[in-house]
Design a protein around this motif. Structure first.
Motif, PDB file in Angstrom:
ATOM      1  N   ILE B 134      67.247 -37.755  10.873  1.00 49.82           N
ATOM      2  CA  ILE B 134      65.825 -38.000  11.099  1.00 49.82           C
ATOM      3  C   ILE B 134      65.141 -38.315   9.778  1.00 49.82           C
ATOM      4  O   ILE B 134      65.363 -37.622   8.783  1.00 49.82           O
ATOM      5  CB  ILE B 134      65.175 -36.753  11.748  1.00 49.82           C
ATOM      6  CG1 ILE B 134      65.894 -36.436  13.069  1.00 49.82           C
ATOM      7  CG2 ILE B 134      63.681 -36.946  11.977  1.00 49.82           C
ATOM      8  CD1 ILE B 134      65.694 -35.024  13.565  1.00 49.82           C
ATOM      9  N   GLY B 135      64.331 -39.370   9.761  1.00 52.62           N
ATOM     10  CA  GLY B 135      63.496 -39.649   8.594  1.00 52.62           C
ATOM     11  C   GLY B 135      63.975 -40.795   7.715  1.00 52.62           C
ATOM     12  O   GLY B 135      63.405 -41.022   6.646  1.00 52.62           O
ATOM     13  N   SER B 185      56.890 -44.055  13.991  1.00 56.95           N
ATOM     14  CA  SER B 185      57.881 -43.228  13.309  1.00 56.95           C
ATOM     15  C   SER B 185      59.177 -44.016  13.257  1.00 56.95           C
ATOM     16  O   SER B 185      59.374 -44.960  14.009  1.00 56.95           O
ATOM     17  CB  SER B 185      58.095 -41.921  14.063  1.00 56.95           C
ATOM     18  OG  SER B 185      58.639 -42.190  15.332  1.00 56.95           O
ATOM     19  N   THR B 186      60.048 -43.637  12.351  1.00 57.90           N
ATOM     20  CA  THR B 186      61.336 -44.317  12.275  1.00 57.90           C
ATOM     21  C   THR B 186      62.210 -43.787  13.400  1.00 57.90           C
ATOM     22  O   THR B 186      62.134 -42.617  13.757  1.00 57.90           O
ATOM     23  CB  THR B 186      62.008 -44.016  10.928  1.00 57.90           C
ATOM     24  OG1 THR B 186      62.189 -42.596  10.845  1.00 57.90           O
ATOM     25  CG2 THR B 186      61.154 -44.480   9.776  1.00 57.90           C
ATOM     26  N   HIS B 188      65.551 -42.408  15.074  1.00 54.57           N
ATOM     27  CA  HIS B 188      66.627 -41.566  14.550  1.00 54.57           C
ATOM     28  C   HIS B 188      67.913 -42.381  14.442  1.00 54.57           C
ATOM     29  O   HIS B 188      68.060 -43.411  15.102  1.00 54.57           O
ATOM     30  CB  HIS B 188      66.865 -40.370  15.472  1.00 54.57           C
ATOM     31  CG  HIS B 188      65.678 -39.457  15.578  1.00 54.57           C
ATOM     32  ND1 HIS B 188      65.632 -38.392  16.441  1.00 54.57           N
ATOM     33  CD2 HIS B 188      64.491 -39.460  14.914  1.00 54.57           C
ATOM     34  CE1 HIS B 188      64.474 -37.779  16.310  1.00 54.57           C
ATOM     35  NE2 HIS B 188      63.755 -38.408  15.403  1.00 54.57           N
ATOM     36  N   THR B 213      68.144 -35.341   1.136  1.00 58.06           N
ATOM     37  CA  THR B 213      67.330 -36.496   0.732  1.00 58.06           C
ATOM     38  C   THR B 213      68.094 -37.793   0.947  1.00 58.06           C
ATOM     39  O   THR B 213      69.322 -37.812   1.028  1.00 58.06           O
ATOM     40  CB  THR B 213      66.965 -36.425  -0.766  1.00 58.06           C
ATOM     41  OG1 THR B 213      68.191 -36.303  -1.508  1.00 58.06           O
ATOM     42  CG2 THR B 213      66.063 -35.243  -1.069  1.00 58.06           C
ATOM     43  N   ARG B 217      63.847 -39.406  -0.838  1.00 62.30           N
ATOM     44  CA  ARG B 217      62.946 -39.094   0.270  1.00 62.30           C
ATOM     45  C   ARG B 217      63.589 -38.050   1.186  1.00 62.30           C
ATOM     46  O   ARG B 217      64.791 -38.111   1.448  1.00 62.30           O
ATOM     47  CB  ARG B 217      62.741 -40.412   1.033  1.00 62.30           C
ATOM     48  CG  ARG B 217      61.790 -40.359   2.170  1.00 62.30           C
ATOM     49  CD  ARG B 217      61.893 -41.673   2.955  1.00 62.30           C
ATOM     50  NE  ARG B 217      61.226 -41.491   4.216  1.00 62.30           N
ATOM     51  CZ  ARG B 217      60.218 -42.250   4.645  1.00 62.30           C
ATOM     52  NH1 ARG B 217      59.806 -43.281   3.914  1.00 62.30           N
ATOM     53  NH2 ARG B 217      59.641 -42.010   5.805  1.00 62.30           N
ATOM     54  N   GLN B 218      62.787 -37.102   1.673  1.00 60.53           N
ATOM     55  CA  GLN B 218      63.359 -36.025   2.488  1.00 60.53           C
ATOM     56  C   GLN B 218      63.838 -36.528   3.857  1.00 60.53           C
ATOM     57  O   GLN B 218      63.122 -37.262   4.548  1.00 60.53           O
ATOM     58  CB  GLN B 218      62.303 -34.929   2.695  1.00 60.53           C
ATOM     59  CG  GLN B 218      62.883 -33.715   3.395  1.00 60.53           C
ATOM     60  CD  GLN B 218      62.376 -32.418   2.785  1.00 60.53           C
ATOM     61  OE1 GLN B 218      61.811 -32.408   1.686  1.00 60.53           O
ATOM     62  NE2 GLN B 218      62.584 -31.315   3.478  1.00 60.53           N
ATOM     63  N   ILE B 219      65.057 -36.146   4.221  1.00 60.62           N
ATOM     64  CA  ILE B 219      65.573 -36.463   5.567  1.00 60.62           C
ATOM     65  C   ILE B 219      66.084 -35.175   6.206  1.00 60.62           C
ATOM     66  O   ILE B 219      66.151 -34.137   5.549  1.00 60.62           O
ATOM     67  CB  ILE B 219      66.707 -37.522   5.528  1.00 60.62           C
ATOM     68  CG1 ILE B 219      67.869 -37.012   4.659  1.00 60.62           C
ATOM     69  CG2 ILE B 219      66.180 -38.862   5.046  1.00 60.62           C
ATOM     70  CD1 ILE B 219      69.111 -37.879   4.743  1.00 60.62           C
ATOM     71  N   ARG B 220      66.441 -35.262   7.515  1.00 62.56           N
ATOM     72  CA  ARG B 220      66.887 -34.063   8.217  1.00 62.56           C
ATOM     73  C   ARG B 220      68.123 -34.379   9.061  1.00 62.56           C
ATOM     74  O   ARG B 220      68.205 -35.446   9.662  1.00 62.56           O
ATOM     75  CB  ARG B 220      65.758 -33.559   9.134  1.00 62.56           C
ATOM     76  CG  ARG B 220      65.761 -32.081   9.373  1.00 62.56           C
ATOM     77  CD  ARG B 220      64.329 -31.562   9.532  1.00 62.56           C
ATOM     78  NE  ARG B 220      63.648 -32.217  10.639  1.00 62.56           N
ATOM     79  CZ  ARG B 220      63.860 -31.915  11.933  1.00 62.56           C
ATOM     80  NH1 ARG B 220      64.733 -30.988  12.273  1.00 62.56           N
ATOM     81  NH2 ARG B 220      63.193 -32.536  12.873  1.00 62.56           N
TER      82      ARG B 220
END
Lengths: 292, 292, 292
Positions: B134-135, B185-186, B188, B213, B217-220
């Motif tokens: 995600i992100g 939003s981007t 997934h 990251t 940039r923070q991702i999950r």
């Protein structure tokens, strides 16, 4: 002397009554004669009284029986009313239960449709990386194996895709059953790619090329879909062919959406119900679809 | 002379009656006078008798009509009772049928829950080797391809896992729909590993590292679960947050079990129903969960 | 003089009546004596008339009450009949609804069976490339990893298949739960092949070899089936063992068909219902299966 039920009318013709005497000049009668006449009339009156009294007694007895019958009817009526009350209560309870059941059944119906959809989704997702190859004679795979055969077909039809590393075959198999049991036909080949993207590239190339061959013989590459999705696609056929005749560019999209051009734009519908709702707002479309 | 319904009271004022005469000294009357008087009285009696007789006849006729009416009522009553019997039998049959249906419906309900569970299990098992990332901005995969992009992310975040041969990517794809349609939003990325063990190693490393990251940039990295399992997990949220405030170390375990610490031990529950049953035996827990 | 309800019988013993006089020689009476007697009798008649008249009035009043009661009963009866009509209509509506529901329930039942079947098919298809390996001690995989362990077992038991490129292991895992919770046992290993054909070759070789070992210890290779298919196979056990005793060569075919030899031919049945239908046409078979 026997009792007489209706003495007055009878006496008028048989015996002298006091009323007869009032119309007669009784002064000519002797005292003794009149005394005997009066006594006889009186005796008749007594008889009549006795019989009337008996009749009244009889009527009263009858009336008592009637009262008993009415009392019995009233209590039967009360009992019937109580039974009716109870029966109506039971009916109401049943009706309430049915409404309740109806609600539960609607929920189950919704749940069953969800299951339909999820089973179809899962079944389709299991076939997402597959291509169904139609028209390859049986036994062709004897020498190269079935995966080798598929590689040959890809090389023959899509020479440019040979170096695409995304296009990796995982495995291939003949289907278990023939599509049409009555007509002798070759079983389809189910070709599974390791990646969805590999399968998509082949399918895109196949759609663009239109005519595919194996050793010069015509073959066909089709999507591998669940039976449920085939069924859903089949339900569009009549509408599809009408739109096709009208040059409305109909297409079946994955898994079973119908899309077509209307008022200059492409519109898509997941099922007939949704199309129906849309059609009610478009009289021209309604006209086109009359009879489907 | 007209018929008189109630002759005695009338006569008292109009005509001499025998009863009047008994209170009179009739010895002063001449024989002829008394004879006429008696005959007149007798004629009156005869009239009265006639009218009483007529009345009795009338009463009897009425009584016959009444008897007929009662007979009719009785047979209607019998018919009604027979209808009641039949209606009650039908109601009983319906009630029996409803009980029977109820049993069948319970079985169907159980079956539907089984299907729910199996569909969820199958759906989850199809996603077992996946990670949901995600992100990551859209279009990042344009140059390297999406699988190359995933390899970069793994290398950036888990440099030590680079040589793990278990960690083999099978394929990666963007999801079809955005999670929140109203907020841009981007999409997934669904990253599928060839092996469950490979995916598990990455997820374990991700949990330990906490912050991941991509290009700073923070991702999950999240588990890829069926919608049914997400729904089941979501149902724990309110209880989870209460337990969290109370430092009871709540955790959601695969697929949707809640575990938490109580009386020094970790306890796990597959669903709210099972937790509810447990809570009834623990007043302190009941207090904590009041209002959820 | 008080009113007497039944005057005639009383008078017979107390007072002279006109009827008495008709049987008497009244010529010896004086005119005055007979006049008094007649007047007294007449007065008695008047009293009797008055009391009869009162009785009739009373009877009529009663009759009016009765008529009112009957009118009331009739209208209650009408109301009851109307209620019955309504109740019967409601019962009929309920019965119609139940028949309708019954139809809907049959459809849902069919749908649920379809879902059963599809879930089982999907679940089995997910396990098609798997082998369930039974009897390998836990912890054996510690050094080589579980896939390495599986490769060792294949090499030990099927040395000729080592070079078969179709036989590629995708992954292997221990099952989560032990088969029998009460008896300590090793968890099964689920070995997944990349290709169905690879798994089939191993299973064919395993069936031919009959006895498999790991480090000299006996192990077993079994099909990996859905719980539903295991359940369906288990339902054949009693019949299977009867056919086995009779040397009818019973076999369980994928997923859960029973096949056996009858009248010189192999016959296959997908479920007990289908076998039952067949058995009704074969008395000898019926005899064999008595009691199962």
């Amino acid at each position: 002397m026997t009792k007489q039920r209706n003495p007055p009318p009878k006496k008028e013709h048989e015996e002298t009554t006091a009323r007869d005497l009032t119309n007669t000049d009784t002064s000519k009668m002797s005292e003794s004669e009149s005394r005997i006449t009066i006594i006889r009339i009186l005796a008749g009156v007594e008889n009549t009284l006795e019989s009337l009294s008996a009749e009244i007694k009889e009527v009263k007895n009858s009336q008592n029986e009637i009262k008993n019958a009415i009392t019995e009817l009233q209590s039967r009526m009360d009992a019937a009313a109580a039974r009716m009350d109870e029966a109506e209560q039971r009916i109401s309870d049943i009706e309430d239960k049915l409404i309740e059941n109806n609600e539960a059944e609607k929920q189950r119906e919704i749940k069953a449709k969800e299951h339909d959809l999820r089973i179809r989704e899962i079944s389709d997702s299991l076939k997402r990386n597959n291509i169904r190859i139609i028209g390859v004679p049986e036994e062709e795979e004897r020498e190269t194996g079935i995966e080798g055969l598929c590689e040959q077909m890809i090389a023959e039809n899509f020479p440019n895709l040979g170096k695409d590393t995304d296009i990796k075959i995982q495995e291939a198999q003949r289907t278990h059953i023939r599509f049409n049991k009555n007509r002798p036909s070759t079983r389809h080949i189910i070709l599974k790619f390791t990646k969805y993207s590999g399968k998509e590239r082949i399918m895109k190339a196949a759609r663009e090329k239109k005519s595919l061959t194996y050793k010069g013989r015509q073959i066909r590459f089709a999507a591998d879909l669940s039976t449920e999705t085939w069924q859903a696609r089949r339900e569009w056929w009549d509408i599809f062919s009408v739109f096709n005749q009208k040059n409305m560019q109909p297409r079946i999209l994955y898994p079973a959406r119908l899309s077509f051009k209307i008022e200059g734009k492409m519109k898509g519908f997941p099922d007939k119900q949704k199309l129906k709702e849309f059609v009610t707002t478009k009289p021209a479309l309604q006209e086109i679809l009359r009879g489907t």
